[in-house]
Design an enzyme around this catalytic site. Structure first.
Site, short mmCIF file in Angstrom:
data_model
loop_
_atom_site.label_atom_id
_atom_site.label_comp_id
_atom_site.label_asym_id
_atom_site.label_seq_id
_atom_site.Cartn_x
_atom_site.Cartn_y
_atom_site.Cartn_z
N CYS A 7 0.87 -1.18 0.00
CA CYS A 7 0.00 0.00 0.00
C CYS A 7 0.91 1.24 0.00
CB CYS A 7 -0.99 -0.02 1.17
SG CYS A 7 -0.25 0.04 2.81
N ARG A 13 -3.47 -0.51 5.40
CA ARG A 13 -4.05 -1.59 4.61
C ARG A 13 -3.16 -2.82 4.47
NH1 ARG A 13 -5.33 2.38 -0.27
NH2 ARG A 13 -3.38 3.20 0.62
N ASP A 123 -8.46 3.91 1.11
CA ASP A 123 -7.46 4.32 2.10
C ASP A 123 -8.18 4.80 3.36
OD1 ASP A 123 -5.45 5.46 3.53
OD2 ASP A 123 -4.72 6.77 1.93
#
Ligand code: 4NP
Length: 151
Positions: A7, A13, A123
């Site tokens: 990420c 994440r 996000d």
């Protein structure tokens, strides 16, 4: 199979994806490895975000000891599968690979759940806790799809 989850910051994440996938690899008794990294350097050395740790802990997964590292060009040689958690991450990875770089191992994570959809794991960094639960659910379903496909 050696898997890398990528990420931007490697604090929200991809650490969830690493923790969830490692847990499933153990449950299925697979000889796979999984690690994670971020394309940006801002958070290198930090533990996962408190809310990423919390949602994982609620599912019996401890990611508290992970620390953020930055994705580098060398990683292309070290993994069989490099999963970009989002389209902007995929663009960054392409940039890092450079002209003629080997992108063969790289794919969008959510395309394993919905092939060809080119969707991103949102996000959660600037949002609140529900965003982290949403990420967890997407990651959990996609890791199941990956195991079903490649096992
Ligand atoms: P991640 O989330 O890529 O899921 O770890 C982010 C964490 C930090 C930032 C952006 C996204 N940041 O801009 O600092």
């Amino acid at each position: 199979m050696r898997i890398l989850m990528v990420c931007l910051g490697n604090i929200c994440r991809s650490p969830i994806a690493e923790g969830v996938m490692r847990h499933k690899i153990m449950e299925h008794g697979l000889q796979w490895t999984v690690e994670s990294a971020g394309t940006e350097s801002y958070h290198v050395g930090e533990h996962p975000h408190a809310l990423s740790q919390k949602v994982c802990r609620e599912h019996g997964i401890d990611i508290s000891q992970l620390r953020a590292i930055q994705f580098t060009k060398k990683d292309f040689a070290n993994y069989d599968k490099i999963y970009a958690m989002a389209t902007d991450v995929l663009r960054e990875i392409k940039q890092i690979s450079g002209h003629g770089g080997n992108m063969a191992a790289v794919s969008l994570f959510l395309n394993e759940l919905e092939p060809g959809s080119n969707k991103s794991v949102p996000d959660p960094y600037y949002g609140a806790e529900p965003g982290y639960h949403e990420v967890y659910k997407m990651v959990d379903e996609t890791c199941d799809a990956i195991i079903k496909k490649y096992k």
